[in-house]
Design an enzyme around this catalytic site. Structure first.
Site, mmCIF file in Angstrom:
data_model
loop_
_atom_site.group_PDB
_atom_site.id
_atom_site.type_symbol
_atom_site.label_atom_id
_atom_site.label_comp_id
_atom_site.label_asym_id
_atom_site.label_seq_id
_atom_site.Cartn_x
_atom_site.Cartn_y
_atom_site.Cartn_z
ATOM 1 N N GLY A 76 46.975 -5.504 32.761
ATOM 2 C CA GLY A 76 47.107 -5.193 31.337
ATOM 3 C C GLY A 76 45.891 -4.390 30.940
ATOM 4 C CG ASN A 77 44.777 -3.004 26.956
ATOM 5 O OD1 ASN A 77 44.879 -1.827 27.310
ATOM 6 N ND2 ASN A 77 45.338 -3.477 25.865
ATOM 7 C CG HIS B 45 43.583 -12.088 33.311
ATOM 8 N ND1 HIS B 45 43.194 -10.916 33.925
ATOM 9 C CD2 HIS B 45 43.628 -11.815 31.993
ATOM 10 C CE1 HIS B 45 43.009 -9.982 33.019
ATOM 11 N NE2 HIS B 45 43.260 -10.507 31.826
ATOM 12 N NE ARG C 13 43.343 -16.156 26.788
ATOM 13 C CZ ARG C 13 43.832 -14.982 27.102
ATOM 14 N NH1 ARG C 13 44.636 -14.366 26.284
ATOM 15 N NH2 ARG C 13 43.530 -14.422 28.251
ATOM 16 C CD GLU D 193 47.655 -14.534 29.413
ATOM 17 O OE1 GLU D 193 48.162 -13.550 28.821
ATOM 18 O OE2 GLU D 193 46.517 -14.520 29.888
ATOM 19 C CG PHE E 124 48.401 2.419 32.416
ATOM 20 C CD1 PHE E 124 47.203 1.948 31.888
ATOM 21 C CD2 PHE E 124 48.480 2.592 33.787
ATOM 22 C CE1 PHE E 124 46.122 1.655 32.698
ATOM 23 C CE2 PHE E 124 47.400 2.300 34.618
ATOM 24 C CZ PHE E 124 46.225 1.836 34.066
ATOM 25 C CG ASN F 62 43.544 -15.505 22.208
ATOM 26 O OD1 ASN F 62 42.320 -15.653 22.229
ATOM 27 N ND2 ASN F 62 44.157 -14.627 22.971
ATOM 28 N NE ARG G 157 36.719 -6.014 29.883
ATOM 29 C CZ ARG G 157 37.728 -6.873 29.763
ATOM 30 N NH1 ARG G 157 38.576 -7.064 30.752
ATOM 31 N NH2 ARG G 157 37.864 -7.574 28.651
ATOM 32 N N GLY H 132 51.894 -4.147 34.747
ATOM 33 C CA GLY H 132 52.609 -4.699 35.905
ATOM 34 C C GLY H 132 54.082 -4.954 35.625
HETATM 35 P P1 ADP Z 1 46.293 -7.131 27.123
HETATM 36 O O1 ADP Z 1 45.336 -7.193 28.277
HETATM 37 O O2 ADP Z 1 45.711 -6.547 25.889
HETATM 38 O O3 ADP Z 1 47.084 -8.406 26.921
HETATM 39 P P2 ADP Z 1 48.842 -6.032 27.941
HETATM 40 O O4 ADP Z 1 49.152 -6.997 29.036
HETATM 41 O O5 ADP Z 1 49.643 -6.107 26.696
HETATM 42 O O6 ADP Z 1 47.315 -6.010 27.604
HETATM 43 O O7 ADP Z 1 49.003 -4.556 28.563
HETATM 44 C C1 ADP Z 1 48.689 -3.408 27.841
HETATM 45 C C2 ADP Z 1 48.926 -2.208 28.749
HETATM 46 O O8 ADP Z 1 50.298 -2.187 29.145
HETATM 47 C C3 ADP Z 1 48.642 -0.855 28.095
HETATM 48 O O9 ADP Z 1 47.873 -0.046 28.962
HETATM 49 C C4 ADP Z 1 50.016 -0.261 27.946
HETATM 50 O O10 ADP Z 1 49.981 1.114 28.083
HETATM 51 C C5 ADP Z 1 50.760 -0.857 29.102
HETATM 52 N N1 ADP Z 1 52.206 -0.774 28.867
HETATM 53 C C6 ADP Z 1 52.943 -1.431 27.955
HETATM 54 N N2 ADP Z 1 54.238 -1.009 28.008
HETATM 55 C C7 ADP Z 1 54.296 -0.064 28.974
HETATM 56 C C8 ADP Z 1 55.338 0.761 29.508
HETATM 57 N N3 ADP Z 1 56.573 0.692 29.053
HETATM 58 N N4 ADP Z 1 55.010 1.617 30.509
HETATM 59 C C9 ADP Z 1 53.759 1.697 30.981
HETATM 60 N N5 ADP Z 1 52.735 0.953 30.514
HETATM 61 C C10 ADP Z 1 52.994 0.083 29.537
#
Ligand code: ADP
Length: 399
Positions: free
Chosen positions: A211-212, A181, A92, A385, A285, A7, A242, A334
């Site tokens: 996610g982010n 996504h 990717r 992914e 988060f 990626n 965003r 999620g």
């Molecule tokens: P990306 O879009 O960069 O792939 P991810 O899917 O890894 O992002 O998600 C990142 C987000 O998930 C961040 O906001 C992080 O705070 C949140 N996150 C990861 N673990 C936890 C957790 N245990 N509780 C709440 N939020 C979480």
């Protein structure tokens, strides 16, 4: 068969080497970061062994790739005897435009199209192409496959992807909703149906990839029929940094007030907005929840806005689908954040959505979190992914 999944971003390369002979196994993974900067960093983690971190300038992608390949065959911490054990490479690729509704084995024509799409995805596609061309030089005999973030959404009906702007901009510049996504939305919908023993072609599913970057999709009979991201990933949900859906007039007004040019306006909506912008605390988060627990009202507000957005999209897509059988939560938030899942599904009895507080306590697993009597099933499903890319790469590189 060993597949290297890449990626490539503008200044980073995430990678995973998977053995796909039986049940897929990750042999090693890591990331090259800060390419082109004074201090670069290379991280390599062979499964079951210690992580290796090397800090050094990494002038370009080809130096980064070289570090990855050398690590994979290193006598001390490598996982392969020679590079000949890499059978295929899967990339990717961010944008497949209207050219690609499926993954594709890379040839001259595919590269030409990926390059042309750099016009509408300038931050991603040129970097993805650089990754492809570098690998062609380093491993010339190895087949390569491109897997697109957009391709799953190519089934959107026209009414869902045309914007309310002069039609010429769609015809001339390809300005329309594409969605992103896609690999994740498709993967978690199919995985959930497998677990439930359901036939996806009979079901109405809403997938929430949080996610982010975050997006929600409406999936009817296995096909994406609407999705919250648009021409770019800035649309839809309020995200980490965003803005998501925003009154365009508001952006024009702020730009005028603050004297923002296009680049600054772009940074504002992509990097300084979302829950980070609302809270002034963080885009993460976990940090937002911690701040909220300490009484930070803006962190609480940011979480409230986020969950309200998710809820609105679930409602909208239930309307699109004329009902919903299954809601899926995935992505870092999620999969892990039970509060977000609970709040996003609150007071949705009219849709048959009811969360079981006890079942909802799970993290990073595949599980049903709705009550036993709820009409609509709600699940948390872990996404992968890289695995999707590896599976498509195996399938296409054999042809
Ligand atoms: P990306 O879009 O960069 O792939 P991810 O899917 O890894 O992002 O998600 C990142 C987000 O998930 C961040 O906001 C992080 O705070 C949140 N996150 C990861 N673990 C936890 C957790 N245990 N509780 C709440 N939020 C979480």
């Amino acid at each position: 068969m060993n597949v290297l999944v890449l990626n490539c971003g503008s200044s980073s390369i995430k990678y995973q080497l998977l053995n796909m002979d039986g049940e897929p196994v990750v042999l090693a993974k890591g990331i090259v970061e800060k390419i082109g900067l004074t201090y670069g960093s290379f991280t390599y983690k062979p499964t079951g062994k210690d992580k290796v971190v090397i800090e050094q300038p990494i002038v370009d992608h080809s130096v980064g790739m070289d570090l990855i390949l050398k690590a994979l065959i290193d006598p001390n911490y490598g996982v392969l005897k020679s590079l000949q054990e890499i059978d295929a490479v899967g990339h990717r690729v961010a944008h497949g435009g209207e050219y690609f509704s499926e993954s594709v084995k890379i040839d001259q024509e595919a590269k030409t199209k990926i390059r042309a799409l750099g016009e509408i995805a300038p931050l991603h596609n040129p970097a993805n192409l650089k990754g492809i061309e570098t690998m062609e030089k380093l491993l010339p005999a190895v087949p390569q496959v491109a897997v697109f973030d957009t391709s799953f959404h190519q089934t959107l009906p026209k009414k869902a992807y045309i914007y309310g702007i002069p039609y010429e901009y769609y015809e001339e510049y390809g300005v329309r909703r594409y969605g992103f996504h896609g690999t994740s939305h498709k993967f978690v919908a199919e995985k959930a149906c497998r677990i439930l023993g359901w036939d996806i072609t009979q079901k109405k599913i809403i997938t929430c990839h949080l996610g982010n970057g975050a997006s929600i999709s409406a999936i009817d009979k296995g096909k994406s029929v609407d999705t919250s991201m648009g021409f770019t990933p800035v649309a839809g949900l309020v995200m980490g940094t965003r803005a998501g859906d925003l009154d365009l007039g508001a952006l024009l007004y702020i730009a005028e007030k603050e004297g923002l040019d296009l680049a600054k306006a772009n940074t504002l909506v992509n990097k300084k907005s979302g829950v980070q912008g609302i809270s002034g605390v963080s885009s993460d988060f976990r940090e937002l929840q911690a701040a909220m627990e300490q009484g930070n009202a803006r962190a609480a507000l940011a979480l409230d806005v986020f969950c309200y957005n998710v809820k609105k999209y679930i409602g909208a897509y239930a309307a699109v689908l004329n009902g919903v059988d299954l809601v899926i939560f995935t992505g870092g938030i999620g999969e892990n954040d039970d509060i977000v899942r609970r709040e996003s599904c609150k007071d949705m009895d009219y849709l048959g959505i009811r969360i079981d507080e006890q079942k909802n306590k799970v993290r990073s697993t595949d599980a049903i979190i709705s009550t036993a009597d709820a009409k609509t099933t709600v699940m948390t499903i872990t996404t992968d992914e890289e695995l999707v890319i590896a599976m498509d790469t195996v399938r296409l590189s054999k042809n």
